[in-house]
Design a protein around this motif. Structure first.
Motif, short mmCIF file in Angstrom:
data_model
loop_
_atom_site.label_atom_id
_atom_site.label_comp_id
_atom_site.label_asym_id
_atom_site.label_seq_id
_atom_site.Cartn_x
_atom_site.Cartn_y
_atom_site.Cartn_z
N GLU A 133 17.90 93.28 -124.29
CA GLU A 133 18.03 92.27 -123.25
C GLU A 133 16.88 91.27 -123.24
O GLU A 133 17.07 90.11 -122.91
N ILE A 134 15.69 91.71 -123.59
CA ILE A 134 14.53 90.82 -123.42
C ILE A 134 14.03 90.15 -124.69
O ILE A 134 13.34 89.15 -124.63
N LEU A 135 14.36 90.72 -125.86
CA LEU A 135 13.86 90.14 -127.11
C LEU A 135 14.69 88.91 -127.48
O LEU A 135 15.67 89.00 -128.20
N THR A 136 14.27 87.78 -126.99
CA THR A 136 14.94 86.52 -127.26
C THR A 136 14.05 85.64 -128.12
O THR A 136 12.84 85.90 -128.26
N GLU A 137 14.63 84.59 -128.67
CA GLU A 137 13.83 83.66 -129.47
C GLU A 137 12.72 83.03 -128.63
O GLU A 137 11.59 82.89 -129.09
N ALA A 138 13.03 82.69 -127.39
CA ALA A 138 12.02 82.08 -126.52
C ALA A 138 10.85 83.05 -126.29
O ALA A 138 9.68 82.63 -126.31
N LEU A 139 11.14 84.31 -126.09
CA LEU A 139 10.07 85.30 -125.88
C LEU A 139 9.23 85.46 -127.14
O LEU A 139 8.01 85.49 -127.06
N ILE A 140 9.86 85.55 -128.29
CA ILE A 140 9.13 85.67 -129.56
C ILE A 140 8.18 84.49 -129.74
O ILE A 140 7.02 84.65 -130.11
N GLU A 141 8.68 83.29 -129.47
CA GLU A 141 7.85 82.09 -129.61
C GLU A 141 6.66 82.12 -128.67
O GLU A 141 5.54 81.79 -129.06
N GLU A 142 6.88 82.54 -127.43
CA GLU A 142 5.78 82.60 -126.46
C GLU A 142 4.80 83.72 -126.81
O GLU A 142 3.58 83.54 -126.75
N LEU A 143 5.31 84.85 -127.22
CA LEU A 143 4.49 86.02 -127.51
C LEU A 143 3.58 85.79 -128.72
O LEU A 143 2.39 86.12 -128.69
N PHE A 144 4.13 85.21 -129.78
CA PHE A 144 3.38 85.09 -131.04
C PHE A 144 2.91 83.67 -131.34
O PHE A 144 2.26 83.44 -132.36
#
Length: 135
Positions: free
Chosen positions: A108-119
């Motif tokens: 549910e939480i691993l989205t492209e937007a999250l990956i971009e913000e995280l890394f």
């Protein structure tokens, strides 16, 4: 019983060896076995697979998952390898600079937007090196 714990961590055939004769992966499983003798309710592990090759990473994570299920131990891992986390976790929290960006079920939480913000990099670049397809 220590023999039961040694079997649980997959070292039953290594009982006659000294710790220095074990591989790095076997030594980490031995350390896990020592902890299990204390019968913990919670295991809190920081990068437990960081120095292991892929074979031993997968074996170690399989053991943790089985122990969590069979013994009812809550396992909390700090890991950077999201592909492993995605496959073994029921819940996860992504933390950056001391704050939780998102928490919940990995799917549910691993989205492209999250990956971009995280890394701090484009999701397609992350995907090219670390996944076999869509996030």
């Amino acid at each position: 019983d220590y023999r039961e714990v040694i079997e649980a961590v997959g070292l039953g055939d290594k009982l006659e060896k000294l710790p220095g004769e074990l591989s790095g992966g076997e030594q980490q499983r031995l350390a896990l076995g020592k902890i299990l003798l204390l019968e913990p309710e919670i295991l809190l592990l920081d990068e437990p697979t960081s120095f292991l090759d892929v074979h031993h990473k997968i074996r170690f994570l399989e053991i943790l998952r089985r122990l969590a299920t069979e013994r009812g131990i809550a396992v909390v891992l700090s890991m950077h390898e999201l592909e492993f986390v995605r496959k073994i976790s029921d819940e996860m929290a992504c933390i950056k600079e001391g704050r939780i960006l998102k928490a919940g079920a990995p799917e549910e939480i691993l989205t492209e937007a999250l990956i971009e913000e995280l890394f701090d990099l484009p999701a397609e670049l992350y995907r090219a090196y670390f996944t076999s397809g869509a996030l």
